[in-house]
Scaffold this active site. Sequence first.
Site, PDB file in Angstrom:
ATOM      1  N   TYR A  71     -18.076 -15.520  -9.411  1.00  9.61           N
ATOM      2  CA  TYR A  71     -17.465 -16.638 -10.129  1.00  9.61           C
ATOM      3  C   TYR A  71     -17.080 -17.722  -9.117  1.00  9.61           C
ATOM      4  O   TYR A  71     -16.346 -17.449  -8.166  1.00  9.61           O
ATOM      5  CB  TYR A  71     -16.231 -16.175 -10.910  1.00  9.61           C
ATOM      6  CG  TYR A  71     -16.587 -15.351 -12.122  1.00  9.61           C
ATOM      7  CD1 TYR A  71     -16.638 -15.938 -13.379  1.00  9.61           C
ATOM      8  CD2 TYR A  71     -16.893 -14.001 -12.009  1.00  9.61           C
ATOM      9  CE1 TYR A  71     -16.974 -15.186 -14.502  1.00  9.61           C
ATOM     10  CE2 TYR A  71     -17.245 -13.243 -13.122  1.00  9.61           C
ATOM     11  CZ  TYR A  71     -17.281 -13.845 -14.362  1.00  9.61           C
ATOM     12  OH  TYR A  71     -17.635 -13.101 -15.465  1.00  9.61           O
ATOM     13  N   THR A  98      -5.262  -0.561   6.763  1.00  9.14           N
ATOM     14  CA  THR A  98      -6.594  -1.071   7.084  1.00  9.14           C
ATOM     15  C   THR A  98      -6.667  -1.326   8.579  1.00  9.14           C
ATOM     16  O   THR A  98      -5.973  -2.212   9.102  1.00  9.14           O
ATOM     17  CB  THR A  98      -6.880  -2.359   6.300  1.00  9.14           C
ATOM     18  OG1 THR A  98      -6.822  -2.076   4.903  1.00  9.14           O
ATOM     19  CG2 THR A  98      -8.254  -2.913   6.635  1.00  9.14           C
ATOM     20  N   PHE A 147      -8.378   1.184  -1.354  1.00 10.44           N
ATOM     21  CA  PHE A 147      -9.201   0.201  -2.067  1.00 10.44           C
ATOM     22  C   PHE A 147      -8.450  -0.321  -3.287  1.00 10.44           C
ATOM     23  O   PHE A 147      -8.996  -0.425  -4.379  1.00 10.44           O
ATOM     24  CB  PHE A 147     -10.534   0.835  -2.480  1.00 10.44           C
ATOM     25  CG  PHE A 147     -11.369   1.299  -1.323  1.00 10.44           C
ATOM     26  CD1 PHE A 147     -12.130   0.399  -0.592  1.00 10.44           C
ATOM     27  CD2 PHE A 147     -11.379   2.633  -0.955  1.00 10.44           C
ATOM     28  CE1 PHE A 147     -12.891   0.820   0.483  1.00 10.44           C
ATOM     29  CE2 PHE A 147     -12.141   3.066   0.119  1.00 10.44           C
ATOM     30  CZ  PHE A 147     -12.906   2.160   0.849  1.00 10.44           C
ATOM     31  N   LEU A 148      -7.183  -0.640  -3.078  1.00 11.38           N
ATOM     32  CA  LEU A 148      -6.348  -1.118  -4.174  1.00 11.38           C
ATOM     33  C   LEU A 148      -6.554  -2.611  -4.394  1.00 11.38           C
ATOM     34  O   LEU A 148      -6.664  -3.377  -3.444  1.00 11.38           O
ATOM     35  CB  LEU A 148      -4.868  -0.851  -3.872  1.00 11.38           C
ATOM     36  CG  LEU A 148      -4.480   0.588  -3.530  1.00 11.38           C
ATOM     37  CD1 LEU A 148      -2.991   0.674  -3.228  1.00 11.38           C
ATOM     38  CD2 LEU A 148      -4.859   1.530  -4.658  1.00 11.38           C
ATOM     39  N   ASN A 188     -14.806  -5.034   1.874  1.00 10.07           N
ATOM     40  CA  ASN A 188     -14.144  -6.316   1.651  1.00 10.07           C
ATOM     41  C   ASN A 188     -14.987  -7.488   2.139  1.00 10.07           C
ATOM     42  O   ASN A 188     -15.002  -8.555   1.522  1.00 10.07           O
ATOM     43  CB  ASN A 188     -12.777  -6.337   2.330  1.00 10.07           C
ATOM     44  CG  ASN A 188     -11.717  -5.636   1.495  1.00 10.07           C
ATOM     45  OD1 ASN A 188     -11.949  -5.296   0.343  1.00 10.07           O
ATOM     46  ND2 ASN A 188     -10.557  -5.401   2.071  1.00 10.07           N
ATOM     47  N   VAL A 233       0.831  -1.209   0.000  1.00  9.23           N
ATOM     48  CA  VAL A 233       0.000   0.000   0.000  1.00  9.23           C
ATOM     49  C   VAL A 233       0.859   1.250   0.000  1.00  9.23           C
ATOM     50  O   VAL A 233       0.639   2.190  -0.764  1.00  9.23           O
ATOM     51  CB  VAL A 233      -0.966  -0.001   1.202  1.00  9.23           C
ATOM     52  CG1 VAL A 233      -1.698   1.340   1.314  1.00  9.23           C
ATOM     53  CG2 VAL A 233      -1.971  -1.137   1.079  1.00  9.23           C
ATOM     54  N   CYS A 293      -6.179  -9.239   2.048  1.00  6.91           N
ATOM     55  CA  CYS A 293      -7.309  -8.418   2.510  1.00  6.91           C
ATOM     56  C   CYS A 293      -8.517  -9.220   2.983  1.00  6.91           C
ATOM     57  O   CYS A 293      -8.890  -9.135   4.158  1.00  6.91           O
ATOM     58  CB  CYS A 293      -7.733  -7.460   1.396  1.00  6.91           C
ATOM     59  SG  CYS A 293      -6.488  -6.226   0.985  1.00  6.91           S
TER      60      CYS A 293
END
Length: 445
Positions: free
Chosen positions: A257, A121, A155-156, A214, A11, A266
């Site tokens: 999926y 986070t 939010f990567l 997340n 990050v 994360c």
Amino acid sequence: MRVAVIGTGYVGLVTGTCFSDMGNEVWCVDVDEKKIERLKNGEIPIYEPGLSELVKKNHESGVLHFTTDIREALERCNICFIAVGTPMGEDGSADLQYVLAVAKSIGECMSHHMYVVDKSTVPVGTAGKVRACIQEQLDARGSDLTFDVISNPEFLKEGTAVNDCLRPDRIVIGVDNEGAAETMRELYRHYVLNTENFILMDIASAEMTKYAANSMLATKISFMNEISRICEQVGADVNKVRKGIGSDHRIGYSFIYPGCGYGGSCFPKDVKALVRTAAEYGYEAQLLNAVEDVNYMQKHVIAKKVKERFGADLSGMTFAVWGLAFKPDTDDMREAPAITIIGDLTAAGAKIVAYDPKAMDEAKSCYLKGNASVSYVDSKYEAVRGADALILVTEWKEFRSPDFEELRKSLKNPVIFDGRNIYGSKVANKYGFDYYQIGVRESKA
């Protein structure tokens, strides 16, 4: 603007580099002297598409600096991002020791008003702990310096992090005063042309937003994996079910999926941390506990299919594994399904020949270190040569359209276990493989 970013992990390095690419002068700080020297020499410690070029360009142009001296960085900057790791503790909570260590250093070293931004986070309430830690050091110094604490969760997505940082779909800012809000508006004004995507809120809500986002995505994945297991029982095809429900715009196709479970830095950590936070406030997060349980079981599904096909004792058998990283376009193996799948198979006596375009060094040095039943090769076709079956775990682009005739010649048995459902029943119908996928009864040649 002049910005300090403390922590040069995933990050921190992406954030600092992208800020410098927008014309800001940035000091990236880390306690790891070897890492800082490598960065100064243009060596990037992580794999992320496009990052190496940006680091080199902005470092050479003089707007991106690397140092181990936090005091130097703070003297030059008035905005300081905390971007260190928050690893999962034994009880599932986020470990804040590194965040609070940085806060302590800020309190010891700051020499003027500082905007301290939590980019790591962190659970709700962390800003208050950071504030208290900085103030304690200022009091010990007898200093009347002032500061603001701001929450700005990242939010990567690994594999697209540079683009996510330079072209964000939203920027969430938690503040408690207008001065802090205006500073963040100025910092991000070139990133967000649509002001609706610059979302201001209180600090606690901003801290909660990252965990909620997340956990929502993890919930969609586990929901679809639960549906896949029901589909197998009743004879339905989960791939067709996915199309049927994804066409509903209220649901959409993202994160539905089916596969062999989610991993990475994360989702597993953040779901557990939110469960733990809820428990600390006396609430049992039943849905999130179920999300975790489904994901845990899903990681064992492929090995179970292998044993159902070849028997519980896999001694003397060798399986080719395509993909080790938890997702494509990264070398990250944290909580990767491949770790569980390979562990289950080797525990049953199997040998593994693995290939991944980027993650094999991580596997050798850390996540599969010491597993003598695993060997590594330099190409996907070398992996399948003489193997009893192919197991696809990570859907790298180079695995999507292989030469099935070559595979059939190379494998001892024409058997494929597809943990990401990327090939479809054509493999059995056209090329004569026994094909096992998630959420569909096996297709026989």
